[in-house]
Each structure stands twice: as structure tokens, then as C-alpha cells.
Write a protein that holds these residues in place. Structure first.
Motif, PDB file in Angstrom:
ATOM      1  N   ALA A 111     108.762  68.829  24.464  1.00 41.61           N
ATOM      2  CA  ALA A 111     108.361  70.182  24.072  1.00 41.61           C
ATOM      3  C   ALA A 111     108.207  70.294  22.561  1.00 41.61           C
ATOM      4  O   ALA A 111     107.238  70.872  22.067  1.00 41.61           O
ATOM      5  CB  ALA A 111     109.387  71.195  24.584  1.00 41.61           C
ATOM      6  N   LEU A 112     109.149  69.727  21.809  1.00 48.44           N
ATOM      7  CA  LEU A 112     109.042  69.756  20.346  1.00 48.44           C
ATOM      8  C   LEU A 112     107.828  68.984  19.853  1.00 48.44           C
ATOM      9  O   LEU A 112     107.141  69.407  18.919  1.00 48.44           O
ATOM     10  CB  LEU A 112     110.314  69.197  19.713  1.00 48.44           C
ATOM     11  N   PHE A 113     107.549  67.850  20.484  1.00 47.77           N
ATOM     12  CA  PHE A 113     106.384  67.052  20.107  1.00 47.77           C
ATOM     13  C   PHE A 113     105.093  67.849  20.333  1.00 47.77           C
ATOM     14  O   PHE A 113     104.224  67.903  19.462  1.00 47.77           O
ATOM     15  CB  PHE A 113     106.362  65.753  20.912  1.00 47.77           C
ATOM     16  N   LEU A 114     104.960  68.475  21.503  1.00 49.26           N
ATOM     17  CA  LEU A 114     103.752  69.241  21.810  1.00 49.26           C
ATOM     18  C   LEU A 114     103.614  70.459  20.896  1.00 49.26           C
ATOM     19  O   LEU A 114     102.514  70.795  20.462  1.00 49.26           O
ATOM     20  CB  LEU A 114     103.759  69.662  23.280  1.00 49.26           C
ATOM     21  N   TYR A 115     104.732  71.106  20.577  1.00 48.38           N
ATOM     22  CA  TYR A 115     104.684  72.241  19.657  1.00 48.38           C
ATOM     23  C   TYR A 115     104.263  71.789  18.252  1.00 48.38           C
ATOM     24  O   TYR A 115     103.458  72.436  17.593  1.00 48.38           O
ATOM     25  CB  TYR A 115     106.042  72.945  19.605  1.00 48.38           C
ATOM     26  N   GLY A 116     104.778  70.654  17.819  1.00 50.88           N
ATOM     27  CA  GLY A 116     104.393  70.107  16.522  1.00 50.88           C
ATOM     28  C   GLY A 116     102.918  69.749  16.485  1.00 50.88           C
ATOM     29  O   GLY A 116     102.231  69.978  15.481  1.00 50.88           O
ATOM     30  N   MET A 117     102.414  69.191  17.576  1.00 55.07           N
ATOM     31  CA  MET A 117     100.980  68.870  17.653  1.00 55.07           C
ATOM     32  C   MET A 117     100.136  70.133  17.557  1.00 55.07           C
ATOM     33  O   MET A 117      99.117  70.156  16.867  1.00 55.07           O
ATOM     34  CB  MET A 117     100.668  68.153  18.976  1.00 55.07           C
ATOM     35  N   GLN A 118     100.570  71.180  18.232  1.00 52.90           N
ATOM     36  CA  GLN A 118      99.824  72.427  18.200  1.00 52.90           C
ATOM     37  C   GLN A 118      99.834  73.031  16.801  1.00 52.90           C
ATOM     38  O   GLN A 118      98.811  73.489  16.299  1.00 52.90           O
ATOM     39  CB  GLN A 118     100.423  73.407  19.226  1.00 52.90           C
ATOM     40  N   MET A 119     100.988  72.994  16.134  1.00 53.69           N
ATOM     41  CA  MET A 119     101.073  73.501  14.759  1.00 53.69           C
ATOM     42  C   MET A 119     100.209  72.681  13.810  1.00 53.69           C
ATOM     43  O   MET A 119      99.533  73.234  12.931  1.00 53.69           O
ATOM     44  CB  MET A 119     102.525  73.478  14.280  1.00 53.69           C
ATOM     45  N   MET A 120     100.227  71.358  13.975  1.00 53.90           N
ATOM     46  CA  MET A 120      99.425  70.505  13.115  1.00 53.90           C
ATOM     47  C   MET A 120      97.936  70.775  13.324  1.00 53.90           C
ATOM     48  O   MET A 120      97.172  70.851  12.362  1.00 53.90           O
ATOM     49  CB  MET A 120      99.723  69.030  13.396  1.00 53.90           C
ATOM     50  N   SER A 121      97.516  70.943  14.569  1.00 49.78           N
ATOM     51  CA  SER A 121      96.107  71.215  14.852  1.00 49.78           C
ATOM     52  C   SER A 121      95.658  72.521  14.216  1.00 49.78           C
ATOM     53  O   SER A 121      94.598  72.589  13.595  1.00 49.78           O
ATOM     54  CB  SER A 121      95.878  71.275  16.361  1.00 49.78           C
ATOM     55  N   THR A 122      96.476  73.544  14.356  1.00 52.65           N
ATOM     56  CA  THR A 122      96.136  74.842  13.774  1.00 52.65           C
ATOM     57  C   THR A 122      96.072  74.758  12.247  1.00 52.65           C
ATOM     58  O   THR A 122      95.149  75.283  11.624  1.00 52.65           O
ATOM     59  CB  THR A 122      97.171  75.894  14.200  1.00 52.65           C
ATOM     60  N   GLY A 123      97.042  74.087  11.665  1.00 61.49           N
ATOM     61  CA  GLY A 123      97.060  73.931  10.211  1.00 61.49           C
ATOM     62  C   GLY A 123      95.895  73.123   9.693  1.00 61.49           C
ATOM     63  O   GLY A 123      95.289  73.466   8.677  1.00 61.49           O
ATOM     64  N   LEU A 124      95.559  72.026  10.389  1.00 62.00           N
ATOM     65  CA  LEU A 124      94.422  71.206   9.974  1.00 62.00           C
ATOM     66  C   LEU A 124      93.122  71.987  10.060  1.00 62.00           C
ATOM     67  O   LEU A 124      92.271  71.897   9.177  1.00 62.00           O
ATOM     68  CB  LEU A 124      94.327  69.954  10.850  1.00 62.00           C
ATOM     69  N   GLU A 125      92.969  72.718  11.139  1.00 66.96           N
ATOM     70  CA  GLU A 125      91.735  73.487  11.312  1.00 66.96           C
ATOM     71  C   GLU A 125      91.597  74.533  10.218  1.00 66.96           C
ATOM     72  O   GLU A 125      90.515  74.739   9.668  1.00 66.96           O
ATOM     73  CB  GLU A 125      91.746  74.141  12.692  1.00 66.96           C
TER      74      GLU A 125
END
Length: 126
Positions: free
Chosen positions: A14-28
Motif C-alpha cells: 500500500a505504501l509503495f502504490l501510494y508513493g507511486m501515485q504521489m510521484m506520478s502526480t508530482g512529475l506531471e
């Protein structure tokens, strides 16, 4: 494998998937169209994609980190899945090459690299 292990696994996922989602939003938000155009140029064909993946893996010494970054780029729409496949393939090749360099004794030829580097610095003007 007890219930504690299963809960720890699910919590980590869950933490990994949340981190991926945050990274994607930040990168975009941060990168936008400029980053997308840079990634398109660097991965415009298969060979370039493999070379970029191997180079990034050689620099950061982690194919897992390279793969996570590429998945984040795809998730945020900065890369296509076709581009990502070749970069990830290059990351795996880069890991293999790094392992081979560590396994081989390159200490014997290290002075040759030093001589070539000094020669390049001294004799190449630009």
C-alpha cells in the motif's frame, strides 16, 4: 507465514502504490510538456531506449529504481508503454553489465583507462 507477515506485506504494498501515485502526480505537475518532449527524443526508437535504460542504471546503480521511475513516467502520461518496455530492458541489461564488471578483475586494465583519460584531456582542445 503468519497473519503479521501478510499484514506487513500488504502495508508495504500500500505504501509503495501510494508513493507511486504521489510521484506520478508530482512529475506531471513539475515536468509538463518539456519533460515529455525530452523523454520522446531519448526513447524515440528501441536502441535509444535500451541505451538510456542501461545508462541510467549505470549511473544510479539500481535497475529497480529505474523501473519505478519509468512506471511513474508511464502512469503520469510522460511516456508510452512502448517506450517504457525498452528502457526497462536497458535497465536489466545495465544491471547485468554492472555485475559482470564487478565479477571481472578490471584492476589490471585500470591504468590503461587512466592513460586514455589523461591523453584525452591533454590533446583534445574542445
Amino acid at each position: 507465514m503468519g497473519i503479521t507477515d501478510v499484514l506487513a506485506l500488504l502495508g508495504g504494498l500500500a505504501l509503495f502504490l501510494y508513493g507511486m501515485q504521489m510521484m506520478s502526480t508530482g512529475l506531471e505537475a513539475a515536468a509538463g510538456n518539456r519533460m515529455k518532449s525530452i523523454l520522446e527524443k531519448l526513447t524515440s526508437n528501441r536502441v535509444k531506449g535500451v541505451l538510456v535504460g542501461a545508462a541510467i542504471t549505470a549511473v544510479i546503480q539500481s535497475s529497480s529504481a529505474t523501473t519505478v521511475m519509468v512506471v511513474g513516467f508511464v502512469n503520469s502520461g510522460l511516456m508510452t508503454l512502448k517506450q517504457a518496455v525498452w528502457v526497462i530492458m536497458g535497465a536489466n541489461i545495465g544491471t547485468t553489465i554492472t555485475g559482470q564488471l564487478i565479477a571481472l578483475d578490471i584492476g589490471a586494465i585500470a591504468p590503461l583507462f587512466a592513460i586514455a583519460g589523461v591523453g584525452a584531456i591533454m590533446f583534445i582542445k574542445s
